[in-house]
Design an enzyme around this catalytic site. Structure first.
Site, PDB file in Angstrom:
ATOM      1  N   THR A  29       0.841  -1.214   0.000  1.00 35.00           N
ATOM      2  CA  THR A  29       0.000   0.000   0.000  1.00 35.00           C
ATOM      3  C   THR A  29       0.877   1.266   0.000  1.00 35.00           C
ATOM      4  O   THR A  29       0.509   2.267  -0.605  1.00 35.00           O
ATOM      5  CB  THR A  29      -0.977   0.046   1.199  1.00 35.00           C
ATOM      6  OG1 THR A  29      -0.233  -0.128   2.403  1.00 35.00           O
ATOM      7  CG2 THR A  29      -2.051  -1.023   1.105  1.00 35.00           C
ATOM      8  N   PHE A  36      -7.056  -5.115  -0.255  1.00 39.50           N
ATOM      9  CA  PHE A  36      -8.465  -5.506  -0.410  1.00 39.50           C
ATOM     10  C   PHE A  36      -9.330  -4.962   0.718  1.00 39.50           C
ATOM     11  O   PHE A  36     -10.420  -4.479   0.491  1.00 39.50           O
ATOM     12  CB  PHE A  36      -8.574  -7.042  -0.432  1.00 39.50           C
ATOM     13  CG  PHE A  36      -8.349  -7.645  -1.798  1.00 39.50           C
ATOM     14  CD1 PHE A  36      -8.041  -6.863  -2.895  1.00 39.50           C
ATOM     15  CD2 PHE A  36      -8.467  -9.016  -1.979  1.00 39.50           C
ATOM     16  CE1 PHE A  36      -7.839  -7.429  -4.150  1.00 39.50           C
ATOM     17  CE2 PHE A  36      -8.271  -9.589  -3.232  1.00 39.50           C
ATOM     18  CZ  PHE A  36      -7.953  -8.797  -4.316  1.00 39.50           C
ATOM     19  N   ARG A  37      -8.850  -5.086   1.977  1.00 35.26           N
ATOM     20  CA  ARG A  37      -9.768  -4.909   3.102  1.00 35.26           C
ATOM     21  C   ARG A  37      -9.626  -3.606   3.890  1.00 35.26           C
ATOM     22  O   ARG A  37     -10.407  -3.367   4.799  1.00 35.26           O
ATOM     23  CB  ARG A  37      -9.672  -6.115   4.043  1.00 35.26           C
ATOM     24  CG  ARG A  37     -10.258  -7.353   3.383  1.00 35.26           C
ATOM     25  CD  ARG A  37     -10.120  -8.622   4.198  1.00 35.26           C
ATOM     26  NE  ARG A  37     -10.687  -9.753   3.483  1.00 35.26           N
ATOM     27  CZ  ARG A  37     -10.054 -10.427   2.506  1.00 35.26           C
ATOM     28  NH1 ARG A  37      -8.844 -10.094   2.153  1.00 35.26           N
ATOM     29  NH2 ARG A  37     -10.653 -11.426   1.885  1.00 35.26           N
ATOM     30  N   HIS A 122       0.152 -16.781  -4.562  1.00 35.20           N
ATOM     31  CA  HIS A 122      -0.999 -16.467  -5.426  1.00 35.20           C
ATOM     32  C   HIS A 122      -0.592 -16.069  -6.838  1.00 35.20           C
ATOM     33  O   HIS A 122      -1.356 -15.395  -7.537  1.00 35.20           O
ATOM     34  CB  HIS A 122      -1.847 -15.357  -4.767  1.00 35.20           C
ATOM     35  CG  HIS A 122      -2.531 -15.810  -3.519  1.00 35.20           C
ATOM     36  ND1 HIS A 122      -3.073 -14.957  -2.584  1.00 35.20           N
ATOM     37  CD2 HIS A 122      -2.780 -17.058  -3.045  1.00 35.20           C
ATOM     38  CE1 HIS A 122      -3.608 -15.660  -1.594  1.00 35.20           C
ATOM     39  NE2 HIS A 122      -3.436 -16.934  -1.846  1.00 35.20           N
ATOM     40  N   CYS A 133      -2.089 -22.516 -26.439  1.00 37.62           N
ATOM     41  CA  CYS A 133      -0.743 -22.978 -26.838  1.00 37.62           C
ATOM     42  C   CYS A 133       0.295 -22.765 -25.721  1.00 37.62           C
ATOM     43  O   CYS A 133       1.458 -23.110 -25.894  1.00 37.62           O
ATOM     44  CB  CYS A 133      -0.294 -22.264 -28.119  1.00 37.62           C
ATOM     45  SG  CYS A 133       0.169 -20.536 -27.848  1.00 37.62           S
ATOM     46  N   ASN A 213       1.003  -4.988  11.447  1.00 37.25           N
ATOM     47  CA  ASN A 213      -0.226  -4.807  10.664  1.00 37.25           C
ATOM     48  C   ASN A 213      -1.046  -3.666  11.255  1.00 37.25           C
ATOM     49  O   ASN A 213      -1.134  -3.539  12.471  1.00 37.25           O
ATOM     50  CB  ASN A 213      -1.054  -6.098  10.678  1.00 37.25           C
ATOM     51  CG  ASN A 213      -1.902  -6.228   9.438  1.00 37.25           C
ATOM     52  OD1 ASN A 213      -1.366  -6.281   8.325  1.00 37.25           O
ATOM     53  ND2 ASN A 213      -3.208  -6.250   9.598  1.00 37.25           N
TER      54      ASN A 213
END
Ligand code: NAD
Length: 250
Positions: A29, A36-37, A122, A133, A213
């Site tokens: 960020t 996302f949240r 991910h 192909c 966090n």
């Protein structure tokens, strides 16, 4: 920045020989990529469908054009650059302290900062393959295309990102589990720990745990050190302290 936390984190890093970092969207960020949240994150923006729906395998197959419209606008950030968190993690690897970065991010900023051992749970926006192909296509090709991205063979190109309903890459799971099992310190940062199975690997860890966090996570109670400050600023302060100590000692 709370000075005690910085001193404690620097001390833990100094005495570690095999740390791992486990991170998510919050690491980027401060590079200008929304998570996302958080309040400014993707889940709080208006779109015709919720992100879980658009970023699902079924949606990619059934509404491919709408998928690409969302993907180009919301998932690709070609001008984003590594911030001090990415840079510090690369420096800690060079110093022999950090053994791996395990990331849920798909933006490639850890590699751009110089990290060598990055485990991408991910996938990555920098890898795209034709579903027919299997030819490789760059992010720029997807970004500058219009509508559905097609290969020269006529097949639809699919980004190598793990969509909802898809399995995580088995090699990445194995590497992440192994790195965590061998770690003497784990730093979790910039992740809500809400996305499974990725969050489960972090939850199984039993050693010394640091969480950086800005909002609470389900593992906060297990943490030996909890820092609710921006991760880029936190790592900048820690690296400054470690470098100062090195200069004094040499
Ligand atoms: P998330 O959005 O669920 O959680 C992000 C967390 O980071 C939040 O708890 C928030 O409080 C915290 N945070 C935000 N900025 C921070 C900062 N500067 N310092 C410290 N903490 C900060 O993200 P998630 O847990 O990674 O899970 C969602 C999924 O999002 C992942 O699977 C990932 O693939 C995908 N995603 C990736 C990117 C990217 O590659 N940059 C961007 C958006 C989403």
């Amino acid at each position: 920045m709370p000075e005690n936390s910085i001193v404690s984190l620097a001390r833990l890093l100094r005495s570690s020989r095999r740390s791992v970092f486990f991170g998510g969207a919050g690491v980027s960020t401060e590079s200008g990529i929304p998570d996302f949240r958080s309040t400014g994150g993707l889940y709080n923006q208006q779109w015709r469908y919720p992100p879980e729906t658009i970023l699902s395998h079924t949606f990619f197959l059934r509404q491919t054009e709408e998928f690409f419209r969302f993907y180009r606008q919301k998932m690709l950030f070609p001008n984003a650059r590594p911030n001090p968190a990415h840079e510090a993690l690369a420096a800690l690897e060079k110093m022999g302290i950090l053994s791996a970065v395990i990331t849920q991010n798909i933006d490639g900023l850890h590699q751009a900062a110089g990290s060598q051992h990055v485990i991408e749970l991910h996938g990555s926006v920098h890898r795209n393959h034709c579903t027919r192909c299997h030819r490789f296509h760059s992010m720029e090709e997807i970004l500058h295309g219009e509508g559905i991205s097609h290969c020269a063979c006529g097949g639809v190109i699919k980004p190598d990102v793990v969509l909802y309903e898809e399995q995580l890459p088995p090699d990445a799971i194995e590497e992440a589990v192994d790195a965590i099992a061998k770690a003497d310190l784990m730093i979790i940062g910039g992740t809500s720990l809400a996305v499974y199975p990725a969050a489960g690997f972090a939850a199984d860890y039993q050693g010394t745990l640091v969480i950086i966090n800005r909002s609470p996570t389900p593992l906060d109670r297990k943490a030996d050190l909890l820092i609710d400050q921006p991760i880029g600023k936190t790592f900048a302060a820690v690296m400054h302290l470690l470098q100062e100590e090195e200069t004094t000692n040499s």
